[in-house]
Design a protein around this motif. Structure first.
Motif, PDB file in Angstrom:
ATOM      1  N   GLY A 124       0.805  -1.215   0.000  1.00 47.45           N
ATOM      2  CA  GLY A 124       0.000   0.000   0.000  1.00 47.45           C
ATOM      3  C   GLY A 124       0.836   1.263   0.000  1.00 47.45           C
ATOM      4  N   LEU A 125       1.926   1.261   0.759  1.00 45.05           N
ATOM      5  CA  LEU A 125       2.799   2.436   0.810  1.00 45.05           C
ATOM      6  C   LEU A 125       3.465   2.683  -0.538  1.00 45.05           C
ATOM      7  N   ALA A 126       3.907   1.621  -1.208  1.00 45.42           N
ATOM      8  CA  ALA A 126       4.534   1.764  -2.520  1.00 45.42           C
ATOM      9  C   ALA A 126       3.532   2.270  -3.550  1.00 45.42           C
ATOM     10  N   SER A 127       2.312   1.755  -3.502  1.00 43.54           N
ATOM     11  CA  SER A 127       1.268   2.207  -4.423  1.00 43.54           C
ATOM     12  C   SER A 127       0.915   3.670  -4.176  1.00 43.54           C
ATOM     13  N   ALA A 128       0.791   4.034  -2.898  1.00 46.58           N
ATOM     14  CA  ALA A 128       0.468   5.420  -2.556  1.00 46.58           C
ATOM     15  C   ALA A 128       1.570   6.370  -3.012  1.00 46.58           C
ATOM     16  N   ALA A 129       2.815   5.962  -2.858  1.00 47.64           N
ATOM     17  CA  ALA A 129       3.940   6.800  -3.299  1.00 47.64           C
ATOM     18  C   ALA A 129       3.921   6.982  -4.817  1.00 47.64           C
ATOM     19  N   ALA A 130       3.614   5.923  -5.554  1.00 45.52           N
ATOM     20  CA  ALA A 130       3.540   6.015  -7.023  1.00 45.52           C
ATOM     21  C   ALA A 130       2.408   6.939  -7.437  1.00 45.52           C
ATOM     22  N   LEU A 131       1.264   6.840  -6.760  1.00 43.47           N
ATOM     23  CA  LEU A 131       0.129   7.708  -7.062  1.00 43.47           C
ATOM     24  C   LEU A 131       0.469   9.161  -6.761  1.00 43.47           C
ATOM     25  N   LEU A 132       1.087   9.410  -5.611  1.00 42.15           N
ATOM     26  CA  LEU A 132       1.470  10.773  -5.253  1.00 42.15           C
ATOM     27  C   LEU A 132       2.415  11.373  -6.285  1.00 42.15           C
ATOM     28  N   GLN A 133       3.382  10.596  -6.729  1.00 40.55           N
ATOM     29  CA  GLN A 133       4.326  11.076  -7.739  1.00 40.55           C
ATOM     30  C   GLN A 133       3.608  11.401  -9.055  1.00 40.55           C
ATOM     31  N   ALA A 134       2.641  10.588  -9.424  1.00 43.07           N
ATOM     32  CA  ALA A 134       1.914  10.790 -10.689  1.00 43.07           C
ATOM     33  C   ALA A 134       1.037  12.034 -10.657  1.00 43.07           C
ATOM     34  N   VAL A 135       0.472  12.370  -9.489  1.00 40.21           N
ATOM     35  CA  VAL A 135      -0.482  13.483  -9.422  1.00 40.21           C
ATOM     36  C   VAL A 135       0.119  14.780  -8.884  1.00 40.21           C
ATOM     37  N   LYS A 136       1.289  14.715  -8.330  1.00 42.62           N
ATOM     38  CA  LYS A 136       1.904  15.875  -7.674  1.00 42.62           C
ATOM     39  C   LYS A 136       1.925  17.098  -8.588  1.00 42.62           C
ATOM     40  N   GLY A 137       1.248  18.160  -8.120  1.00 42.70           N
ATOM     41  CA  GLY A 137       1.229  19.421  -8.857  1.00 42.70           C
ATOM     42  C   GLY A 137       0.321  19.446 -10.073  1.00 42.70           C
ATOM     43  N   ARG A 138      -0.477  18.413 -10.255  1.00 40.89           N
ATOM     44  CA  ARG A 138      -1.346  18.338 -11.426  1.00 40.89           C
ATOM     45  C   ARG A 138      -2.810  18.404 -11.028  1.00 40.89           C
ATOM     46  N   GLN A 139      -3.630  18.895 -11.953  1.00 38.84           N
ATOM     47  CA  GLN A 139      -5.077  18.911 -11.726  1.00 38.84           C
ATOM     48  C   GLN A 139      -5.650  17.549 -12.075  1.00 38.84           C
ATOM     49  N   ILE A 140      -6.497  17.046 -11.212  1.00 40.11           N
ATOM     50  CA  ILE A 140      -7.139  15.750 -11.414  1.00 40.11           C
ATOM     51  C   ILE A 140      -8.617  15.986 -11.675  1.00 40.11           C
ATOM     52  N   ASP A 141      -9.135  15.378 -12.732  1.00 35.57           N
ATOM     53  CA  ASP A 141     -10.552  15.450 -13.061  1.00 35.57           C
ATOM     54  C   ASP A 141     -11.129  14.043 -12.960  1.00 35.57           C
ATOM     55  N   CYS A 142     -12.158  13.867 -12.141  1.00 30.49           N
ATOM     56  CA  CYS A 142     -12.797  12.556 -11.980  1.00 30.49           C
ATOM     57  C   CYS A 142     -14.229  12.616 -12.464  1.00 30.49           C
ATOM     58  N   LYS A 143     -14.644  11.559 -13.144  1.00 35.50           N
ATOM     59  CA  LYS A 143     -15.997  11.462 -13.662  1.00 35.50           C
ATOM     60  C   LYS A 143     -16.591  10.135 -13.209  1.00 35.50           C
ATOM     61  N   GLY A 144     -17.783  10.193 -12.677  1.00 34.06           N
ATOM     62  CA  GLY A 144     -18.473   8.979 -12.264  1.00 34.06           C
ATOM     63  C   GLY A 144     -19.482   9.287 -11.192  1.00 34.06           C
ATOM     64  N   ASN A 145     -20.602   8.597 -11.226  1.00 31.19           N
ATOM     65  CA  ASN A 145     -21.620   8.825 -10.208  1.00 31.19           C
ATOM     66  C   ASN A 145     -22.331   7.537  -9.788  1.00 31.19           C
ATOM     67  N   SER A 146     -21.808   6.405 -10.204  1.00 30.28           N
ATOM     68  CA  SER A 146     -22.414   5.148  -9.784  1.00 30.28           C
ATOM     69  C   SER A 146     -21.655   4.612  -8.565  1.00 30.28           C
ATOM     70  N   LYS A 147     -22.270   3.665  -7.887  1.00 28.64           N
ATOM     71  CA  LYS A 147     -21.635   3.069  -6.714  1.00 28.64           C
ATOM     72  C   LYS A 147     -21.490   1.572  -6.915  1.00 28.64           C
ATOM     73  N   ASP A 148     -20.455   1.005  -6.312  1.00 28.63           N
ATOM     74  CA  ASP A 148     -20.263  -0.439  -6.406  1.00 28.63           C
ATOM     75  C   ASP A 148     -21.124  -1.145  -5.363  1.00 28.63           C
ATOM     76  N   ARG A 149     -21.006  -2.454  -5.282  1.00 34.23           N
ATOM     77  CA  ARG A 149     -21.855  -3.251  -4.389  1.00 34.23           C
ATOM     78  C   ARG A 149     -21.640  -2.927  -2.913  1.00 34.23           C
ATOM     79  N   ASP A 150     -20.500  -2.284  -2.584  1.00 35.49           N
ATOM     80  CA  ASP A 150     -20.216  -1.897  -1.199  1.00 35.49           C
ATOM     81  C   ASP A 150     -20.538  -0.436  -0.928  1.00 35.49           C
ATOM     82  N   GLY A 151     -21.166   0.248  -1.907  1.00 36.41           N
ATOM     83  CA  GLY A 151     -21.561   1.634  -1.730  1.00 36.41           C
ATOM     84  C   GLY A 151     -20.474   2.657  -2.003  1.00 36.41           C
ATOM     85  N   ARG A 152     -19.331   2.225  -2.540  1.00 38.85           N
ATOM     86  CA  ARG A 152     -18.245   3.152  -2.847  1.00 38.85           C
ATOM     87  C   ARG A 152     -18.491   3.819  -4.196  1.00 38.85           C
TER      88      ARG A 152
END
Length: 87
Positions: free
Chosen positions: A2-30
């Motif tokens: 998890g720490l390695a994945s989080a570090a990779a994600l942080l490096q990919a998004v650092k200083g960048r604008q993120i746009d997310c699209k979606g409004n459905s939920k999975d079977r666990d309500g996420r």
């Protein structure tokens, strides 16, 4: 893992604008969304680089990227990570 994945994600998004699209939920309500940086799917990037797994029970759109990451042992797939045991 998890720490390695989080570090990779942080490096990919650092200083960048993120746009997310979606409004459905999975079977666990996420909330299910696809996020983009400069038009590129961040979801696909994380799976392709081996830092996230494809949820095959929800969609097949990332399966080929996960398969390639496993084959080339990128990211989590280069370790002892086992889906279902470590997630």
């Amino acid at each position: 893992c998890g720490l390695a994945s989080a570090a990779a994600l942080l490096q990919a998004v650092k200083g960048r604008q993120i746009d997310c699209k979606g409004n459905s939920k999975d079977r666990d309500g996420r909330l299910m969304a696809i996020c983009f940086i400069a038009g590129r799917s961040l979801n696909q990037f994380m799976v392709e680089m081996g830092w996230a797994g494809a949820d095959r029970s929800v969609t097949s759109m990332f399966n080929e990227f996960e398969d390639q990451a496993q084959t080339t042992r990128r990211g989590l797939w280069g370790s002892d990570f086992r889906p279902g045991e470590d997630d």
